[in-house]
Design a protein around this motif. Sequence first.
Motif, PDB file in Angstrom:
ATOM      1  N   UNK A  53       0.820  -1.205   0.000  1.00 52.88           N
ATOM      2  CA  UNK A  53       0.000   0.000   0.000  1.00 52.88           C
ATOM      3  C   UNK A  53       0.861   1.265   0.000  1.00 52.88           C
ATOM      4  N   UNK A  54       0.366   2.326  -0.618  1.00 52.16           N
ATOM      5  CA  UNK A  54       0.941   3.656  -0.413  1.00 52.16           C
ATOM      6  C   UNK A  54       0.420   4.157   0.929  1.00 52.16           C
ATOM      7  N   UNK A  55       1.244   4.918   1.652  1.00 53.93           N
ATOM      8  CA  UNK A  55       0.847   5.417   2.972  1.00 53.93           C
ATOM      9  C   UNK A  55       1.284   6.857   3.128  1.00 53.93           C
ATOM     10  N   UNK A  56       0.364   7.696   3.562  1.00 55.16           N
ATOM     11  CA  UNK A  56       0.671   9.064   3.951  1.00 55.16           C
ATOM     12  C   UNK A  56       0.289   9.219   5.406  1.00 55.16           C
ATOM     13  N   UNK A  61      -0.113  14.453  17.112  1.00 56.17           N
ATOM     14  CA  UNK A  61       0.441  14.905  18.397  1.00 56.17           C
ATOM     15  C   UNK A  61       1.638  14.034  18.730  1.00 56.17           C
ATOM     16  N   UNK A  62       2.490  14.537  19.618  1.00 53.30           N
ATOM     17  CA  UNK A  62       3.642  13.772  20.076  1.00 53.30           C
ATOM     18  C   UNK A  62       4.895  14.001  19.244  1.00 53.30           C
ATOM     19  N   UNK A  63       5.863  13.109  19.468  1.00 52.27           N
ATOM     20  CA  UNK A  63       7.167  13.190  18.805  1.00 52.27           C
ATOM     21  C   UNK A  63       7.604  11.765  18.486  1.00 52.27           C
ATOM     22  N   UNK A  64       8.042  11.551  17.239  1.00 50.94           N
ATOM     23  CA  UNK A  64       8.361  10.215  16.759  1.00 50.94           C
ATOM     24  C   UNK A  64       9.678  10.193  16.005  1.00 50.94           C
ATOM     25  N   UNK A  65      10.393   9.070  16.120  1.00 49.69           N
ATOM     26  CA  UNK A  65      11.554   8.796  15.276  1.00 49.69           C
ATOM     27  C   UNK A  65      11.035   7.874  14.180  1.00 49.69           C
ATOM     28  N   UNK A  66      11.024   8.374  12.948  1.00 49.15           N
ATOM     29  CA  UNK A  66      10.469   7.645  11.813  1.00 49.15           C
ATOM     30  C   UNK A  66      11.597   7.201  10.896  1.00 49.15           C
ATOM     31  N   UNK A  67      11.573   5.929  10.524  1.00 47.52           N
ATOM     32  CA  UNK A  67      12.563   5.385   9.584  1.00 47.52           C
ATOM     33  C   UNK A  67      11.850   4.892   8.336  1.00 47.52           C
ATOM     34  N   UNK A  68      12.360   5.310   7.180  1.00 42.44           N
ATOM     35  CA  UNK A  68      11.820   4.857   5.895  1.00 42.44           C
ATOM     36  C   UNK A  68      13.000   4.530   4.990  1.00 42.44           C
ATOM     37  N   UNK A  69      13.072   3.291   4.559  1.00 44.74           N
ATOM     38  CA  UNK A  69      14.146   2.826   3.670  1.00 44.74           C
ATOM     39  C   UNK A  69      15.535   3.236   4.158  1.00 44.74           C
ATOM     40  N   UNK A  70      15.790   3.059   5.451  1.00 40.78           N
ATOM     41  CA  UNK A  70      17.114   3.317   6.011  1.00 40.78           C
ATOM     42  C   UNK A  70      17.390   4.749   6.413  1.00 40.78           C
ATOM     43  N   UNK A  71      16.486   5.686   6.117  1.00 37.97           N
ATOM     44  CA  UNK A  71      16.666   7.081   6.525  1.00 37.97           C
ATOM     45  C   UNK A  71      15.774   7.352   7.730  1.00 37.97           C
ATOM     46  N   UNK A  72      16.345   7.997   8.765  1.00 37.63           N
ATOM     47  CA  UNK A  72      15.618   8.262  10.001  1.00 37.63           C
ATOM     48  C   UNK A  72      15.546   9.755  10.272  1.00 37.63           C
ATOM     49  N   UNK A  73      14.335  10.222  10.639  1.00 35.16           N
ATOM     50  CA  UNK A  73      14.075  11.636  10.912  1.00 35.16           C
ATOM     51  C   UNK A  73      13.194  11.724  12.156  1.00 35.16           C
ATOM     52  N   UNK A  74      13.402  12.758  12.968  1.00 42.73           N
ATOM     53  CA  UNK A  74      12.530  13.045  14.115  1.00 42.73           C
ATOM     54  C   UNK A  74      11.413  13.966  13.629  1.00 42.73           C
ATOM     55  N   UNK A  82       5.564  10.251   3.811  1.00 42.75           N
ATOM     56  CA  UNK A  82       4.958   9.419   2.783  1.00 42.75           C
ATOM     57  C   UNK A  82       5.781   8.148   2.646  1.00 42.75           C
ATOM     58  N   UNK A  83       5.101   7.009   2.615  1.00 44.96           N
ATOM     59  CA  UNK A  83       5.770   5.718   2.446  1.00 44.96           C
ATOM     60  C   UNK A  83       5.325   5.126   1.111  1.00 44.96           C
ATOM     61  N   UNK A  84       6.242   4.987   0.160  1.00 42.86           N
ATOM     62  CA  UNK A  84       5.878   4.357  -1.111  1.00 42.86           C
ATOM     63  C   UNK A  84       5.626   2.861  -0.916  1.00 42.86           C
ATOM     64  N   UNK A  85       4.942   2.228  -1.849  1.00 39.08           N
ATOM     65  CA  UNK A  85       4.695   0.789  -1.749  1.00 39.08           C
ATOM     66  C   UNK A  85       5.994   0.009  -1.555  1.00 39.08           C
ATOM     67  N   UNK A 100      -1.954   9.927  12.197  1.00 41.03           N
ATOM     68  CA  UNK A 100      -3.103   9.703  11.324  1.00 41.03           C
ATOM     69  C   UNK A 100      -2.553   9.116  10.033  1.00 41.03           C
ATOM     70  N   UNK A 101      -2.865   7.848   9.787  1.00 41.78           N
ATOM     71  CA  UNK A 101      -2.386   7.132   8.604  1.00 41.78           C
ATOM     72  C   UNK A 101      -3.475   7.099   7.541  1.00 41.78           C
ATOM     73  N   UNK A 102      -3.074   7.279   6.292  1.00 40.37           N
ATOM     74  CA  UNK A 102      -3.970   7.118   5.155  1.00 40.37           C
ATOM     75  C   UNK A 102      -3.312   6.112   4.217  1.00 40.37           C
ATOM     76  N   UNK A 103      -4.076   5.082   3.830  1.00 45.55           N
ATOM     77  CA  UNK A 103      -3.561   4.016   2.981  1.00 45.55           C
ATOM     78  C   UNK A 103      -4.355   3.935   1.686  1.00 45.55           C
ATOM     79  N   UNK A 104      -3.647   3.571   0.618  1.00 46.84           N
ATOM     80  CA  UNK A 104      -4.313   3.263  -0.639  1.00 46.84           C
ATOM     81  C   UNK A 104      -3.618   2.049  -1.250  1.00 46.84           C
TER      82      UNK A 104
END
Length: 112
Positions: A53-56, A61-74, A82-85, A100-104
């Motif tokens: 799925x594509x995900x936006x 609220x809050x604070x998160x450490x997000x990792x996508x394809x080896x790259x991490x951002x606070x 945005x997370x590609x398929x 809040x996640x949106x999937x297609x």
Amino acid sequence: MINGKTFFKEAEAKWESAGDGITRQITGYNTQLMMVKVKFEKGAVGYEHEHFHSQGTIVASGKFKISIDGKTVILETGDGFFVPPNAKHGAVCLEAGMLIDVFSPVREDFLK
């Protein structure tokens, strides 16, 4: 055709476990689109995973450490990603909050 309700009332929707310290509430969906609220306790981990799925996502609220394809951002309230398929992604909650996640298309695995 998969269809959720047209209107979402938080008080009428159930929360379900999505892992240790993580709960989710499906706000609406059809076959093409799904929106989900995901509540995290501080320290909760959304382990790295991937799906077709594509995900936006918006940090509501809050604070998160997000990792996508080896790259991490606070990211903090108001930020998003945005997370590609098929991209590996995960989250660590640094301050309790909600995404809040949106999937297609719809995440049919969430409906079982």
